[in-house]
Design an enzyme around this catalytic site. Structure first.
Site: not given
Length: 163
Positions: A57-58
């Site tokens: 995830e970002t």
């Protein structure tokens, strides 16, 4: 520009951090990128950044106007392929970054507006306490679930569903 001393990348005024969540040991835990913005970015740009980061995830965070004295931030999470509604380790990483770079004081609660509602984080040194939405359990009919599972899983025989 890569500044290894404070472990962030700055390009075109965008701050991008990589944080190892759930650990105090470098190169372990659960990594998330945190992109600190001043204003919203386009969905396609955020998706491309997440693809480039190639982490599970970002997160993308920017301040919102708030009716209260408490700060409120917009928070969104992207995998390399899609946006997700909720991500614990990236929320933890985002709160950590906001305290580390001084956007939040240690005594200020991190408040995030997300697709899953308002999420909060509190710094209780050395820990960060997250408050996420809870969904109460619902009683379900085991026979109907058993029928659905058997229909959706070919070549598998499920014999019992229950508690």
């Amino acid at each position: 520009l890569l500044d290894l001393d404070i472990k962030h990348v700055t390009r075109m005024g965008i701050l991008l951090y990589q944080v190892d969540a759930f650990t105090s040991t470098p190169f372990s835990g659960n990594s998330a990128a945190v992109c600190v913005l001043d204003t919203p970015a386009s969905d396609s740009w955020m998706q491309n950044v997440a693809l480039e980061m190639n982490l599970s995830e970002t997160s993308f965070v920017y301040p919102l106007e708030s009716d209260s004295s408490q700060k409120l931030f917009q928070l969104r999470w992207f995998t390399p392929t899609t946006e997700v509604d909720l991500c614990g380790h990236a929320t933890l990483a985002t709160a950590h970054v906001l305290w580390e770079i001084g956007q939040l004081l240690p005594n200020e609660q991190a408040r995030f507006s997300t697709k899953s509602g308002i999420l909060t984080a509190d710094l209780k040194s050395p820990w960060i306490e997250l408050d996420f939405p809870a969904m109460p359990p619902n009683k379900v009919d085991g026979d109907s679930i058993l029928t659905e599972l058997n229909a959706s899983l070919p070549n598998t025989e499920i014999l019992y569903v229950g508690y």
